[in-house]
Design a protein around this motif. Structure first.
Motif, PDB file in Angstrom:
ATOM      1  N   PHE A 174       0.884  -1.414  -0.151  1.00 12.13           N
ATOM      2  CA  PHE A 174      -0.023   0.137  -0.080  1.00 12.13           C
ATOM      3  C   PHE A 174       0.895   1.220  -0.075  1.00 12.13           C
ATOM      4  N   GLY A 175       2.106   1.066   0.424  1.00 13.63           N
ATOM      5  CA  GLY A 175       3.070   2.184   0.395  1.00 13.63           C
ATOM      6  C   GLY A 175       3.996   2.108   1.395  1.00 13.63           C
ATOM      7  N   ASP A 176       4.788   3.276   1.417  1.00 13.03           N
ATOM      8  CA  ASP A 176       5.777   3.632   2.811  1.00 13.03           C
ATOM      9  C   ASP A 176       4.866   4.400   3.834  1.00 13.03           C
ATOM     10  N   TRP A 177       4.570   3.560   5.015  1.00 10.02           N
ATOM     11  CA  TRP A 177       3.662   4.148   6.150  1.00 10.02           C
ATOM     12  C   TRP A 177       4.584   4.352   7.440  1.00 10.02           C
ATOM     13  N   ASP A 178       4.306   5.340   7.972  1.00 13.19           N
ATOM     14  CA  ASP A 178       4.862   5.718   9.316  1.00 13.19           C
ATOM     15  C   ASP A 178       4.017   5.160  10.314  1.00 13.19           C
ATOM     16  N   ARG A 179       4.770   4.227  11.042  1.00 12.13           N
ATOM     17  CA  ARG A 179       4.044   3.397  12.136  1.00 12.13           C
ATOM     18  C   ARG A 179       3.997   4.312  13.413  1.00 12.13           C
ATOM     19  N   LEU A 180       2.880   4.453  14.142  1.00 14.54           N
ATOM     20  CA  LEU A 180       2.860   5.136  15.469  1.00 14.54           C
ATOM     21  C   LEU A 180       2.193   4.020  16.522  1.00 14.54           C
ATOM     22  N   ASN A 181       2.829   3.942  17.409  1.00 18.79           N
ATOM     23  CA  ASN A 181       2.754   2.778  18.652  1.00 18.79           C
ATOM     24  C   ASN A 181       2.599   3.631  19.847  1.00 18.79           C
ATOM     25  N   PHE A 182       1.418   3.518  20.642  1.00 22.49           N
ATOM     26  CA  PHE A 182       1.030   4.385  21.727  1.00 22.49           C
ATOM     27  C   PHE A 182       1.554   3.234  22.941  1.00 22.49           C
ATOM     28  N   GLU A 183       2.463   3.761  23.753  1.00 25.56           N
ATOM     29  CA  GLU A 183       2.760   2.895  24.957  1.00 25.56           C
ATOM     30  C   GLU A 183       1.932   3.025  26.126  1.00 25.56           C
ATOM     31  N   GLU A 184       1.133   4.366  26.098  1.00 21.69           N
ATOM     32  CA  GLU A 184      -0.347   4.497  27.068  1.00 21.69           C
ATOM     33  C   GLU A 184      -1.187   3.496  26.667  1.00 21.69           C
ATOM     34  N   LYS A 185      -1.792   2.937  27.555  1.00 18.38           N
ATOM     35  CA  LYS A 185      -2.823   1.976  27.392  1.00 18.38           C
ATOM     36  C   LYS A 185      -4.165   2.613  28.043  1.00 18.38           C
ATOM     37  N   SER A 186      -4.253   3.717  28.727  1.00 18.01           N
ATOM     38  CA  SER A 186      -5.379   4.339  29.191  1.00 18.01           C
ATOM     39  C   SER A 186      -5.563   5.589  28.499  1.00 18.01           C
ATOM     40  N   PHE A 187      -6.601   5.873  28.019  1.00 21.47           N
ATOM     41  CA  PHE A 187      -7.224   7.197  27.181  1.00 21.47           C
ATOM     42  C   PHE A 187      -8.383   7.824  27.790  1.00 21.47           C
ATOM     43  N   ILE A 188      -8.416   9.195  27.771  1.00 20.66           N
ATOM     44  CA  ILE A 188      -9.773   9.691  27.953  1.00 20.66           C
ATOM     45  C   ILE A 188     -10.181   9.979  26.781  1.00 20.66           C
ATOM     46  N   VAL A 189     -11.370   9.641  26.623  1.00 20.44           N
ATOM     47  CA  VAL A 189     -12.282   9.597  25.227  1.00 20.44           C
ATOM     48  C   VAL A 189     -13.231  10.426  25.188  1.00 20.44           C
ATOM     49  N   ALA A 190     -13.545  11.477  24.454  1.00 22.63           N
ATOM     50  CA  ALA A 190     -14.488  12.258  24.204  1.00 22.63           C
ATOM     51  C   ALA A 190     -15.314  11.824  23.175  1.00 22.63           C
ATOM     52  N   THR A 191     -16.736  11.630  23.158  1.00 22.47           N
ATOM     53  CA  THR A 191     -17.509  10.857  22.132  1.00 22.47           C
ATOM     54  C   THR A 191     -18.586  12.326  21.775  1.00 22.47           C
ATOM     55  N   ILE A 192     -18.472  12.640  20.554  1.00 25.12           N
ATOM     56  CA  ILE A 192     -19.079  13.556  20.041  1.00 25.12           C
ATOM     57  C   ILE A 192     -19.811  13.250  18.789  1.00 25.12           C
ATOM     58  N   GLN A 193     -21.324  13.158  18.843  1.00 29.69           N
ATOM     59  CA  GLN A 193     -22.050  13.028  17.859  1.00 29.69           C
ATOM     60  C   GLN A 193     -23.044  14.149  17.591  1.00 29.69           C
ATOM     61  N   ALA A 194     -22.886  14.724  16.639  1.00 32.24           N
ATOM     62  CA  ALA A 194     -23.620  15.971  16.150  1.00 32.24           C
ATOM     63  C   ALA A 194     -23.164  16.172  14.630  1.00 32.24           C
ATOM     64  N   ASN A 195     -23.936  16.936  14.040  1.00 24.47           N
ATOM     65  CA  ASN A 195     -23.612  17.135  12.537  1.00 24.47           C
ATOM     66  C   ASN A 195     -22.265  18.154  12.405  1.00 24.47           C
ATOM     67  N   ARG A 196     -21.691  18.154  11.843  1.00 24.70           N
ATOM     68  CA  ARG A 196     -20.244  19.024  11.567  1.00 24.70           C
ATOM     69  C   ARG A 196     -20.401  20.453  11.901  1.00 24.70           C
ATOM     70  N   PHE A 197     -21.641  21.126  11.174  1.00 20.83           N
ATOM     71  CA  PHE A 197     -21.830  22.369  11.326  1.00 20.83           C
ATOM     72  C   PHE A 197     -22.200  22.975  12.918  1.00 20.83           C
ATOM     73  N   VAL A 198     -22.545  21.952  13.599  1.00 20.97           N
ATOM     74  CA  VAL A 198     -22.887  22.525  15.104  1.00 20.97           C
ATOM     75  C   VAL A 198     -21.966  21.690  16.168  1.00 20.97           C
ATOM     76  N   MET A 199     -20.890  20.966  15.598  1.00 29.88           N
ATOM     77  CA  MET A 199     -19.978  20.336  16.607  1.00 29.88           C
ATOM     78  C   MET A 199     -19.170  21.206  17.380  1.00 29.88           C
ATOM     79  N   PRO A 200     -18.767  20.997  18.660  1.00 29.95           N
ATOM     80  CA  PRO A 200     -18.127  21.768  19.247  1.00 29.95           C
ATOM     81  C   PRO A 200     -16.722  21.857  18.646  1.00 29.95           C
ATOM     82  N   GLY A 201     -16.284  23.259  18.797  1.00 39.04           N
ATOM     83  CA  GLY A 201     -14.770  23.287  18.122  1.00 39.04           C
ATOM     84  C   GLY A 201     -13.683  22.388  18.918  1.00 39.04           C
ATOM     85  N   PRO A 202     -12.521  21.989  18.283  1.00 38.36           N
ATOM     86  CA  PRO A 202     -11.312  21.290  19.057  1.00 38.36           C
ATOM     87  C   PRO A 202     -10.963  21.726  20.206  1.00 38.36           C
TER      88      PRO A 202
END
Length: 170
Positions: free
Chosen positions: A103-131
């Motif tokens: 498929f090509g020459d890819w850069d692999r990114l492996n995260f050593e951290e196993k715990s993440f805070i995950v924010a789930t956003i479900q809304a139309n992109r026009f009204v989604m909160p900004g980053p």
């Protein structure tokens, strides 16, 4: 009479705006939780301006690979976010899968951290909160729970109306 009509028109437009905002998911909450993930990404780094064709090509290449593997999800990590169209940006664009060499020459990114805070956003992109608003919520959540973040924010695009922002915990 004109004053009443004007007041009615303004109230009507405000009501239509609120109803539209609601219908598009603008009042949906940003759900935050701690998840244990084993995250490895394969993709490409891009450094340049947002208008550069190389950025569009990088997204296109990754999306073509994703179409061949529909179970994968597009992930982006903005290392340097642009303030304008001509500012330099740095972004990693990848998929949560091991990509074969053909498929090509890819850069692999492996995260050593196993715990993440995950924010789930479900809304139309026009009204989604900004980053920045989402990052602020994640930082506040981490502070309230006595957690230290790694400083990286990973956007996982599930669909145009469903995004998860993941922040690794140190």
């Amino acid at each position: 009479m004109k004053k009443k009509l004007l007041i009615f028109a303004v109230l009507f437009l405000i009501s239509v705006g609120f109803i539209g905002f609601y219908q598009l998911g603008g009042f949906n909450p940003v759900n935050l939780e701690i998840q244990t993930l084993d995250l490895t990404l394969s993709g490409v780094y891009y450094r340049g301006t947002p208008q550069d064709r190389k950025l569009a090509k990088a997204f296109k290449d990754i999306q073509e690979v994703q179409e061949a593997s529909p179970e994968t999800r597009l992930h982006t990590i903005y290392l340097i976010e642009p303030a304008g169209k001509l500012d330099t940006m740095e972004v990693y664009i990848g998929l949560n899968t091991e990509l074969p060499a053909f498929f090509g020459d890819w850069d692999r990114l492996n995260f050593e951290e196993k715990s993440f805070i995950v924010a789930t956003i479900q809304a139309n992109r026009f009204v989604m909160p900004g980053p920045e608003r989402v990052k602020k919520k994640i930082r506040s959540f981490a502070e309230e729970n006595g957690l230290e973040l790694d400083g990286i924010f990973i956007d996982k695009i599930i669909s145009p109306d469903h995004v998860e922002v993941m922040a690794p915990i140190k």
